[in-house]
Design a protein around this motif. Sequence first.
Motif, PDB file in Angstrom:
ATOM      1  N   GLY A  64      26.238  -4.589   8.302  1.00  0.00           N
ATOM      2  CA  GLY A  64      27.530  -5.239   8.109  1.00  0.00           C
ATOM      3  C   GLY A  64      28.549  -4.883   9.178  1.00  0.00           C
ATOM      4  N   ARG A  65      28.376  -3.736   9.786  1.00  0.00           N
ATOM      5  CA  ARG A  65      29.301  -3.308  10.845  1.00  0.00           C
ATOM      6  C   ARG A  65      29.298  -4.277  12.024  1.00  0.00           C
ATOM      7  NH1 ARG A  65      32.807   0.303   9.173  1.00  0.00           N
ATOM      8  NH2 ARG A  65      32.606  -1.211   7.534  1.00  0.00           N
ATOM      9  N   ALA A  66      28.206  -5.038  12.154  1.00  0.00           N
ATOM     10  CA  ALA A  66      28.106  -5.929  13.303  1.00  0.00           C
ATOM     11  C   ALA A  66      28.915  -7.202  13.108  1.00  0.00           C
ATOM     12  CB  ALA A  66      26.639  -6.283  13.566  1.00  0.00           C
ATOM     13  N   GLY A  67      29.274  -7.501  11.871  1.00  0.00           N
ATOM     14  CA  GLY A  67      29.926  -8.782  11.619  1.00  0.00           C
ATOM     15  C   GLY A  67      31.410  -8.682  11.334  1.00  0.00           C
ATOM     16  N   ARG A  68      32.069  -7.717  11.915  1.00  0.00           N
ATOM     17  CA  ARG A  68      33.470  -7.526  11.605  1.00  0.00           C
ATOM     18  C   ARG A  68      34.373  -8.510  12.339  1.00  0.00           C
ATOM     19  NH1 ARG A  68      36.169  -5.313   8.105  1.00  0.00           N
ATOM     20  NH2 ARG A  68      37.616  -4.387   9.570  1.00  0.00           N
ATOM     21  N   THR A  69      34.053  -8.787  13.580  1.00  0.00           N
ATOM     22  CA  THR A  69      34.940  -9.658  14.347  1.00  0.00           C
ATOM     23  C   THR A  69      34.348 -11.024  14.638  1.00  0.00           C
ATOM     24  OG1 THR A  69      34.250  -8.279  16.178  1.00  0.00           O
ATOM     25  CG2 THR A  69      36.507  -8.049  15.461  1.00  0.00           C
ATOM     26  N   ARG A  70      33.045 -11.067  14.739  1.00  0.00           N
ATOM     27  CA  ARG A  70      32.386 -12.360  14.922  1.00  0.00           C
ATOM     28  C   ARG A  70      30.916 -12.207  14.546  1.00  0.00           C
ATOM     29  NH1 ARG A  70      30.157 -12.403  20.460  1.00  0.00           N
ATOM     30  NH2 ARG A  70      31.115 -10.746  21.668  1.00  0.00           N
ATOM     31  N   PRO A  71      30.169 -13.305  14.464  1.00  0.00           N
ATOM     32  CA  PRO A  71      28.768 -13.175  14.065  1.00  0.00           C
ATOM     33  C   PRO A  71      28.039 -12.168  14.941  1.00  0.00           C
ATOM     34  CG  PRO A  71      29.390 -15.474  14.129  1.00  0.00           C
ATOM     35  CD  PRO A  71      30.565 -14.705  14.648  1.00  0.00           C
ATOM     36  N   GLY A  72      27.244 -11.331  14.313  1.00  0.00           N
ATOM     37  CA  GLY A  72      26.595 -10.258  15.072  1.00  0.00           C
ATOM     38  C   GLY A  72      25.108 -10.173  14.795  1.00  0.00           C
ATOM     39  N   LYS A  73      24.504  -9.137  15.379  1.00  0.00           N
ATOM     40  CA  LYS A  73      23.067  -8.943  15.210  1.00  0.00           C
ATOM     41  C   LYS A  73      22.803  -7.486  14.883  1.00  0.00           C
ATOM     42  CE  LYS A  73      21.687 -12.583  18.323  1.00  0.00           C
ATOM     43  NZ  LYS A  73      21.325 -12.925  19.692  1.00  0.00           N
ATOM     44  N   CYS A  74      21.820  -7.270  14.024  1.00  0.00           N
ATOM     45  CA  CYS A  74      21.445  -5.901  13.700  1.00  0.00           C
ATOM     46  C   CYS A  74      19.968  -5.721  14.003  1.00  0.00           C
ATOM     47  CB  CYS A  74      21.725  -5.620  12.229  1.00  0.00           C
ATOM     48  SG  CYS A  74      21.081  -4.031  11.702  1.00  0.00           S
ATOM     49  N   PHE A  75      19.666  -4.736  14.830  1.00  0.00           N
ATOM     50  CA  PHE A  75      18.281  -4.471  15.199  1.00  0.00           C
ATOM     51  C   PHE A  75      17.800  -3.247  14.456  1.00  0.00           C
ATOM     52  CE2 PHE A  75      20.293  -6.631  18.732  1.00  0.00           C
ATOM     53  CZ  PHE A  75      19.424  -7.697  18.911  1.00  0.00           C
ATOM     54  N   ARG A  76      16.865  -3.443  13.562  1.00  0.00           N
ATOM     55  CA  ARG A  76      16.338  -2.318  12.793  1.00  0.00           C
ATOM     56  C   ARG A  76      15.049  -1.850  13.445  1.00  0.00           C
ATOM     57  NH1 ARG A  76      17.691  -4.710   6.813  1.00  0.00           N
ATOM     58  NH2 ARG A  76      19.871  -4.110   6.871  1.00  0.00           N
ATOM     59  N   LEU A  77      14.975  -0.573  13.697  1.00  0.00           N
ATOM     60  CA  LEU A  77      13.808  -0.051  14.410  1.00  0.00           C
ATOM     61  C   LEU A  77      12.709   0.328  13.435  1.00  0.00           C
ATOM     62  CD1 LEU A  77      15.645   2.067  17.092  1.00  0.00           C
ATOM     63  CD2 LEU A  77      14.824  -0.265  17.241  1.00  0.00           C
ATOM     64  N   TYR A  78      12.467  -0.554  12.478  1.00  0.00           N
ATOM     65  CA  TYR A  78      11.362  -0.353  11.565  1.00  0.00           C
ATOM     66  C   TYR A  78      10.921  -1.728  11.086  1.00  0.00           C
ATOM     67  CZ  TYR A  78      15.714  -0.043   8.868  1.00  0.00           C
ATOM     68  OH  TYR A  78      16.988  -0.230   8.393  1.00  0.00           O
ATOM     69  N   THR A  79       9.788  -1.778  10.425  1.00  0.00           N
ATOM     70  CA  THR A  79       9.271  -3.068   9.988  1.00  0.00           C
ATOM     71  C   THR A  79       9.974  -3.478   8.710  1.00  0.00           C
ATOM     72  OG1 THR A  79       7.569  -2.028   8.680  1.00  0.00           O
ATOM     73  CG2 THR A  79       7.003  -2.560  10.939  1.00  0.00           C
ATOM     74  N   GLU A  80       9.877  -4.760   8.403  1.00  0.00           N
ATOM     75  CA  GLU A  80      10.457  -5.230   7.157  1.00  0.00           C
ATOM     76  C   GLU A  80       9.752  -4.577   5.971  1.00  0.00           C
ATOM     77  OE1 GLU A  80      10.853  -9.415   6.966  1.00  0.00           O
ATOM     78  OE2 GLU A  80      12.189  -9.284   5.240  1.00  0.00           O
ATOM     79  N   GLY A  81       8.452  -4.347   6.144  1.00  0.00           N
ATOM     80  CA  GLY A  81       7.704  -3.671   5.093  1.00  0.00           C
ATOM     81  C   GLY A  81       8.256  -2.281   4.835  1.00  0.00           C
ATOM     82  N   ALA A  82       8.568  -1.569   5.914  1.00  0.00           N
ATOM     83  CA  ALA A  82       9.111  -0.223   5.766  1.00  0.00           C
ATOM     84  C   ALA A  82      10.468  -0.276   5.073  1.00  0.00           C
ATOM     85  CB  ALA A  82       9.244   0.439   7.127  1.00  0.00           C
ATOM     86  N   PHE A  83      11.256  -1.295   5.410  1.00  0.00           N
ATOM     87  CA  PHE A  83      12.563  -1.448   4.762  1.00  0.00           C
ATOM     88  C   PHE A  83      12.377  -1.560   3.258  1.00  0.00           C
ATOM     89  CE2 PHE A  83      15.737  -4.332   2.946  1.00  0.00           C
ATOM     90  CZ  PHE A  83      16.898  -3.623   3.208  1.00  0.00           C
ATOM     91  N   LYS A  84      11.387  -2.337   2.871  1.00  0.00           N
ATOM     92  CA  LYS A  84      11.209  -2.575   1.438  1.00  0.00           C
ATOM     93  C   LYS A  84      10.568  -1.400   0.737  1.00  0.00           C
ATOM     94  CE  LYS A  84      11.007  -7.533   1.924  1.00  0.00           C
ATOM     95  NZ  LYS A  84      10.130  -8.638   2.250  1.00  0.00           N
ATOM     96  N   LYS A  85       9.643  -0.750   1.423  1.00  0.00           N
ATOM     97  CA  LYS A  85       8.865   0.267   0.720  1.00  0.00           C
ATOM     98  C   LYS A  85       9.383   1.684   0.911  1.00  0.00           C
ATOM     99  CE  LYS A  85       5.190  -1.614   1.968  1.00  0.00           C
ATOM    100  NZ  LYS A  85       3.973  -1.672   2.729  1.00  0.00           N
TER     101      LYS A  85
END
Lengths: 314, 767
Positions: free
Chosen positions: B434-455
């Motif tokens: 959410g920190r990326a979208g404070r002033t305009r549309p932003g992007k967040c790069f997560r250095l893990y897989t979506e699977g890791a995010f969920k599990k």
Amino acid sequence: MGLAAPRKRTKISHDPNNTNWSRSTSGFGHKILSSQGWTPGSFLGARNAAHADMFTAASASHIRVFVKDDTLGLGARSKREPLDEPTGLDAFKGLLGRLNGKSDAELQVEQRKRDDVKLARYAATKWQAVRFISGGLLAQEKEVTTFEKARNPLADAKETPCRIPEVKMKAANATDNDYGEEVSDDKTESIDASEDSGSHNRREKDKTDKDSKKKKDRKDKKGKKDKKDSKDRKDNKEKKRKRAEQQEDSDNPLQTRTMENGTHSSNEQDQLPSDTVKERRPPGRHMIRGRYIAQKRKAVMDEKSLNEIFMVKS
Amino acid sequence: MVDRRTDSEDGSRAKRQKMDKSGTDPRDNPYLAHMYADTSSNGNSSSQADNKNSAFAKLQRHKTTAAQAQKVEDHEINPFTQRPFSNKYLSILKTRRDLPVHAQRDEFLQLYQQSQILVFVGETGSGKTTQIPQFVLLDDLPHTERKMVACTQPRRVAAMSVAQRVAAELDVTLGEEVGYSIRFEDMTSSKTVLKYMTDGMLLREAMNDHELSRYSTIILDEAHERTMSTDVLMGLLKEVVLRRPDLKIIIMSATLDAQKFQRYFNDAPLLAVPGRTHPVEIFYTPEPEQDYVEAAIRTVLQIHATEDDGDILLFLTGEEEIEDAARKISLEGDEMVREADAGPLKVYTLYGSLPPHMQQKIFEPAPAARRPGGRPGRKVIVSTNIAETSLTIDGIVYVVDPGFSKQKIYNPRIRVESLLVSPISKASAQQRAGRAGRTRPGKCFRLYTEGAFKKELIDQTYPEILRSNLSSTVLELKKLGIDDLVHFDLMDPPAPETLMRALEELNYLACLDDDGNLTPLGRLASEFPLDPALAVMLISSPEFYCSNEILSITALLSVPQIFVRPASQRKRADEMKNLFAHPDGDQLTLLNAYHAFKSPEAQENPKQWCHDHFLSLRALQSADNVRMQLLRIMERSELEMISTPFEDKKYYENIRRALCAGFFMQVAKKENQGKSMYTTIKDHQNVLLHPSTVLAHDAEWVLYNEFVLTTKNYIRTVTAVKPEWLIDIAPTYYDVSSFPKGDIRSSLQRAAERLARKEKMRADKRR
């Protein structure tokens, strides 16, 4: 641990969890808590608390974490691990399966999967595996373009060894459960996707299970009307992902197959192909190499330098 | 022992910061208002508004509407000060009316008037922290009841600067109608109607006034952060509202977990206000990363090379890692500029122990293009999870999230509280994105897989109360008059074992008697904003004729490490530390360094002196400050300040004995075999002395300040002690018969015999 592994000698205490203390019921704390009506095994907090079902496991016992002293990324396993599997483990697993009352047909399927993994690994270590990035479906130009968009723009600058985020759904995700509300949409969608591209040999999943998930999904969607603002975007993305995944599935059978082996934790499997393919390079070299490749490509783009390379006089 | 003052300045506690405008001028940032103090308050002061002509006259308490309130705000005369509003006020008023919360003022007032407890959910940037208390003020009219509105904040800096901002918004002088109260600083007066304070401060007030009778409305802000004090306050207020039907409570939170708050407060009504946020696109890696630091650096560089302009925020875990990564990024960035004509890249670091003026640097704008028409510059901020919630940096468009942070963990079985690197929660990952979208549309790069995010990630970060040693909290609860600790209604009750440990520790420290009631010593100890062990040590120090010295040591143990050891000059730093070293231990070494710092020679130019001696001036100064505050409490409690003459050969021995009075539960004994291997008393954990110790000889018994968990267990800041002292000072804990047979028991047995012999000889002599 192989012989080459770094030696970490630590002396483990006689009673590292201090069960001596935790089992004793004579302590002052235990006495006071019992006198106030606490019984071992129960939670603290108000009687019949309205929010009791929202308590977490940390209310029962202290939070446990692993001491992390390396810079291994989230979800990654140490490089050495997959090759370390003791010989004969697969046969042993088969034996255990039989003891657990699995039918021979089932076991054969499992054995087959394990053999497939072995073969894939063998091939990957023997000849450096070539990896492909999906380029969309043939003759469906619309889809191709949307898929292109779904990819991270960063990826355009790829082919350098710097692997950078790229939206790609793992087939393995489809087999997980219990993600919580937030993600249930994704899950069902991806299951659908894999159903559509029925070309591969996924183990038959419980149809009813899927149906119920779908229902839940619908309910969730209804419930989340208030979160509408981000919703549209999300759906859109999901569609793209779905497509992306189809590509992935058909393009990369090696990867999907390894991932289907349901008995391992799927993280390990996420790893398998890549582990064996890429050797680890020190970070500095990554960058240097990346730059080198970039330079080369630049040279190829430039007509003048191209001429120089081919020694053409202009 | 970890510094656990509720409002410590280290900033490690998460804090969300709201902005009134989305501009990048730090002057518009209410959290920085204290930095521009002169511009925002106009020095008005006049008598209390009881005038019949006042705009308040038409208002009826708890029956006002938004229209009426607006009329009061638009009136020419300030109802609080009876003076005309300044121009500054009018311009601020305009921006206030643009805030998202303003649109729902009527809705808010209705719900507020109808119910006793209200859960208010407002996303970052909705203006809730500054506006809601003012909405309440004009409806609650607390001055008519001779009461106040309180608004709590988890951090003291926030309490101070928000109060400053709101005083400017209401066109009053800070400290009069609007004030703040933080530990060691009370900026309020008899006129105060709106008080911003730290949650710890409100808890302290509740100890002496169980009904919180000074307040008509209490607003708990940033409740989603779930600090220890907020959690205890919520449990407490749930009981107070039953006894005081006139008291109103508002719980303010960011969206996360709102239903849990609602359920907890007996299905209180909920009002949600959307924030001002832009969409953020999230990217995962296809495979797990082998080295998250290296991957993070690569990602940052790649963003710089391939993405549109916009600043980058990178989350890492600790000071060392951050500094290291920042150096690497900046080196590679420079090379990119030289070789490929990239835009200039400026790297800033941000972590709790960074001095405030360095922290402010992150607000500097990104560097300009090197030449007109060139590629625009970019700034990169490498931060701990402070930037997750506590600070808002405008202009961030890209967030790089490796998925780890340093988190506090407490293990009651081996009694270790430590900061460990562990995976963040899903909620925190979303917060970061959410920190990326404070002033305009932003992007967040997560250095893990979506699977890791969920599990691999848990849903919510565990609240502080589940990860801390509870001994000071239990002492507070006892002081708050809560005796049934088992059924105290907490939002997340802690593990029974943790509570047991806390009770046990307090019993051994004699703060609780055998029936679990508060003793006079416990009552006194709760006056100190310290860990009970330190408080008890301080209270008993006059008995050892060294209260001055123990006070200094206590202060030094409550601040960050005073010895600096830069990687490039380790040897020189160690040499300098050895100048102060005392062979008997680190606590005494700390004291020596502090005494040297206070010497006239050092005070001539403290900055230079500290630099020469590899000491942290900031840590020493804050120790000085803490010492002064504690001294005040000691004087108020009529504790004698005395010292043994320095020439006396018992000078240091007395101090070591006094240390035993607080730390007798943190003692380790050397093992017979095994070089420098120690075993902790009672808990039987194998530990090693931390390499930083100055202890010159192989002490048989040592007391330690801190148990550090890594792959090897270390004890840090140790002092050699004698078993006789321990038996003498803490006879119940060192009851020989309670120890299992073995090395420790026999050693204690011998010490007890020696002690008895000495006692007998002394008695014989006297006869």
